[in-house]
Write a protein that holds these residues in place. Sequence first.
Motif, PDB file in Angstrom:
ATOM      1  N   SER A  19      20.247  28.195 -17.016  1.00 44.64           N
ATOM      2  CA  SER A  19      19.505  28.853 -15.791  1.00 44.64           C
ATOM      3  C   SER A  19      20.287  30.095 -15.419  1.00 44.64           C
ATOM      4  O   SER A  19      19.773  31.024 -14.671  1.00 44.64           O
ATOM      5  CB  SER A  19      19.385  28.119 -14.581  1.00 44.64           C
ATOM      6  OG  SER A  19      20.532  27.588 -14.120  1.00 44.64           O
ATOM      7  N   TYR A  55      13.764  33.957 -13.581  1.00 44.18           N
ATOM      8  CA  TYR A  55      12.462  33.178 -13.717  1.00 44.18           C
ATOM      9  C   TYR A  55      12.006  32.914 -14.837  1.00 44.18           C
ATOM     10  O   TYR A  55      12.522  33.287 -15.939  1.00 44.18           O
ATOM     11  CB  TYR A  55      11.437  34.268 -13.179  1.00 44.18           C
ATOM     12  CG  TYR A  55      11.666  34.645 -11.658  1.00 44.18           C
ATOM     13  CD1 TYR A  55      10.847  33.889 -10.703  1.00 44.18           C
ATOM     14  CD2 TYR A  55      12.202  35.563 -11.049  1.00 44.18           C
ATOM     15  CE1 TYR A  55      10.942  34.322  -9.170  1.00 44.18           C
ATOM     16  CE2 TYR A  55      12.520  36.067  -9.907  1.00 44.18           C
ATOM     17  CZ  TYR A  55      11.637  35.273  -8.969  1.00 44.18           C
ATOM     18  OH  TYR A  55      11.955  35.831  -7.661  1.00 44.18           O
ATOM     19  N   ILE A  65       8.258  30.529 -11.932  1.00 46.57           N
ATOM     20  CA  ILE A  65       9.291  29.719 -11.185  1.00 46.57           C
ATOM     21  C   ILE A  65      10.736  30.450 -11.384  1.00 46.57           C
ATOM     22  O   ILE A  65      11.227  30.550 -12.209  1.00 46.57           O
ATOM     23  CB  ILE A  65       9.294  28.348 -12.149  1.00 46.57           C
ATOM     24  CG1 ILE A  65       7.720  27.695 -12.258  1.00 46.57           C
ATOM     25  CG2 ILE A  65      10.295  27.387 -11.434  1.00 46.57           C
ATOM     26  CD1 ILE A  65       7.776  26.654 -13.155  1.00 46.57           C
ATOM     27  N   PRO A  66      11.305  30.385 -10.282  1.00 43.49           N
ATOM     28  CA  PRO A  66      12.687  30.651  -9.908  1.00 43.49           C
ATOM     29  C   PRO A  66      13.394  29.623 -10.642  1.00 43.49           C
ATOM     30  O   PRO A  66      13.216  28.462 -10.503  1.00 43.49           O
ATOM     31  CB  PRO A  66      12.903  31.029  -8.557  1.00 43.49           C
ATOM     32  CG  PRO A  66      11.557  30.729  -7.902  1.00 43.49           C
ATOM     33  CD  PRO A  66      10.616  30.151  -8.928  1.00 43.49           C
ATOM     34  N   THR A  67      14.376  30.170 -11.643  1.00 42.32           N
ATOM     35  CA  THR A  67      15.428  29.179 -12.118  1.00 42.32           C
ATOM     36  C   THR A  67      16.344  28.522 -11.227  1.00 42.32           C
ATOM     37  O   THR A  67      16.693  27.425 -11.425  1.00 42.32           O
ATOM     38  CB  THR A  67      16.276  29.824 -13.146  1.00 42.32           C
ATOM     39  OG1 THR A  67      16.960  30.957 -12.839  1.00 42.32           O
ATOM     40  CG2 THR A  67      15.158  30.175 -14.326  1.00 42.32           C
ATOM     41  N   ASN A  68      16.490  28.896 -10.052  1.00 42.59           N
ATOM     42  CA  ASN A  68      17.242  28.286  -9.220  1.00 42.59           C
ATOM     43  C   ASN A  68      16.628  27.087  -8.478  1.00 42.59           C
ATOM     44  O   ASN A  68      17.209  26.241  -7.838  1.00 42.59           O
ATOM     45  CB  ASN A  68      18.017  29.325  -8.045  1.00 42.59           C
ATOM     46  CG  ASN A  68      16.956  29.858  -7.111  1.00 42.59           C
ATOM     47  OD1 ASN A  68      15.733  29.511  -7.238  1.00 42.59           O
ATOM     48  ND2 ASN A  68      17.301  30.683  -6.327  1.00 42.59           N
ATOM     49  N   GLU A  69      15.469  26.901  -8.807  1.00 42.62           N
ATOM     50  CA  GLU A  69      14.423  25.877  -8.302  1.00 42.62           C
ATOM     51  C   GLU A  69      14.358  24.628  -9.334  1.00 42.62           C
ATOM     52  O   GLU A  69      13.863  23.665  -9.115  1.00 42.62           O
ATOM     53  CB  GLU A  69      12.975  26.102  -7.972  1.00 42.62           C
ATOM     54  CG  GLU A  69      12.905  27.459  -6.803  1.00 42.62           C
ATOM     55  CD  GLU A  69      12.763  26.497  -5.458  1.00 42.62           C
ATOM     56  OE1 GLU A  69      12.687  25.295  -5.581  1.00 42.62           O
ATOM     57  OE2 GLU A  69      13.377  27.208  -4.383  1.00 42.62           O
ATOM     58  N   MET A  70      15.182  25.013 -10.487  1.00 40.93           N
ATOM     59  CA  MET A  70      15.085  23.927 -11.503  1.00 40.93           C
ATOM     60  C   MET A  70      16.311  23.347 -11.622  1.00 40.93           C
ATOM     61  O   MET A  70      17.313  23.906 -11.600  1.00 40.93           O
ATOM     62  CB  MET A  70      14.401  24.822 -12.883  1.00 40.93           C
ATOM     63  CG  MET A  70      13.187  25.306 -12.702  1.00 40.93           C
ATOM     64  SD  MET A  70      12.648  26.435 -14.119  1.00 40.93           S
ATOM     65  CE  MET A  70      13.996  26.214 -15.307  1.00 40.93           C
ATOM     66  N   LYS A  71      16.079  21.783 -11.880  1.00 35.28           N
ATOM     67  CA  LYS A  71      17.257  21.029 -12.037  1.00 35.28           C
ATOM     68  C   LYS A  71      17.621  20.702 -13.494  1.00 35.28           C
ATOM     69  O   LYS A  71      18.490  20.223 -13.998  1.00 35.28           O
ATOM     70  CB  LYS A  71      17.296  19.831 -11.163  1.00 35.28           C
ATOM     71  CG  LYS A  71      16.968  20.186  -9.586  1.00 35.28           C
ATOM     72  CD  LYS A  71      18.101  20.999  -8.886  1.00 35.28           C
ATOM     73  CE  LYS A  71      17.964  21.437  -7.628  1.00 35.28           C
ATOM     74  NZ  LYS A  71      17.864  22.454  -7.474  1.00 35.28           N
ATOM     75  N   PHE A  86       5.849  22.007  -9.743  1.00 29.96           N
ATOM     76  CA  PHE A  86       6.042  23.447  -9.424  1.00 29.96           C
ATOM     77  C   PHE A  86       4.627  23.767  -9.104  1.00 29.96           C
ATOM     78  O   PHE A  86       4.337  25.317  -9.014  1.00 29.96           O
ATOM     79  CB  PHE A  86       6.569  23.847 -10.643  1.00 29.96           C
ATOM     80  CG  PHE A  86       7.937  23.551 -11.100  1.00 29.96           C
ATOM     81  CD1 PHE A  86       8.989  24.246 -10.084  1.00 29.96           C
ATOM     82  CD2 PHE A  86       8.456  22.646 -11.880  1.00 29.96           C
ATOM     83  CE1 PHE A  86      10.443  23.482 -10.586  1.00 29.96           C
ATOM     84  CE2 PHE A  86       9.558  22.329 -12.344  1.00 29.96           C
ATOM     85  CZ  PHE A  86      10.561  22.741 -11.529  1.00 29.96           C
ATOM     86  N   LYS A 134       3.449  24.862  -6.368  1.00 33.31           N
ATOM     87  CA  LYS A 134       3.700  26.029  -5.364  1.00 33.31           C
ATOM     88  C   LYS A 134       4.087  27.430  -6.077  1.00 33.31           C
ATOM     89  O   LYS A 134       3.977  28.473  -5.552  1.00 33.31           O
ATOM     90  CB  LYS A 134       4.593  25.662  -4.208  1.00 33.31           C
ATOM     91  CG  LYS A 134       5.990  25.522  -4.739  1.00 33.31           C
ATOM     92  CD  LYS A 134       7.078  25.318  -3.349  1.00 33.31           C
ATOM     93  CE  LYS A 134       8.508  25.064  -4.041  1.00 33.31           C
ATOM     94  NZ  LYS A 134       9.525  24.704  -2.892  1.00 33.31           N
ATOM     95  N   PHE A 135       4.240  27.497  -7.353  1.00 32.87           N
ATOM     96  CA  PHE A 135       4.704  28.536  -8.101  1.00 32.87           C
ATOM     97  C   PHE A 135       3.557  29.062  -8.893  1.00 32.87           C
ATOM     98  O   PHE A 135       3.850  29.907  -9.753  1.00 32.87           O
ATOM     99  CB  PHE A 135       5.924  28.474  -8.764  1.00 32.87           C
ATOM    100  CG  PHE A 135       7.166  28.007  -7.762  1.00 32.87           C
ATOM    101  CD1 PHE A 135       7.444  29.109  -7.149  1.00 32.87           C
ATOM    102  CD2 PHE A 135       7.758  27.000  -8.078  1.00 32.87           C
ATOM    103  CE1 PHE A 135       8.670  28.701  -6.115  1.00 32.87           C
ATOM    104  CE2 PHE A 135       8.783  26.566  -7.078  1.00 32.87           C
ATOM    105  CZ  PHE A 135       9.130  27.553  -6.363  1.00 32.87           C
TER     106      PHE A 135
END
Length: 127
Positions: A86, A91, A103-109, A119, A121-122
């Motif tokens: 990430s 993104y 999708i922001p990469t900081n939202e992905m685990k 996702f 909401k994105f």
Amino acid sequence: MKENSIKKNYTALTKAIHHLGELYDNVFIPLRPSYLYDLIFEKENVLFKVKVIFTNTKSPNGVYVATLRKCGKNVMGKLTFAPFDSNTCEYIYVSTPKKNYLIPTNEMKNTRSISMCMFEKFIIVPS
């Protein structure tokens, strides 16, 4: 099969350029090919790198799933996989046959794949 996959990836890239161009002032295409990111956009004088992914793969329960990891062959011809990092972009733009996501990469685990139902909401523009 391979040619169809390449065409779908270029279609996703074209959609990303169009959608990001509507949302932000500037969209840049890197001159050198990079496996780390495909586009750059400018938002409030800050540059953000974007990886573009197309998927039409669905999970058994009918949800689209995007593969994040890179795959290729080593010198011996063996298939290898590298997890998604990430830190390589800010993104991920994911294009499915029905929806598009930024999708922001900081939202992905996850580093292997993501389920698009997580996702919603994105979603940026319905296809």
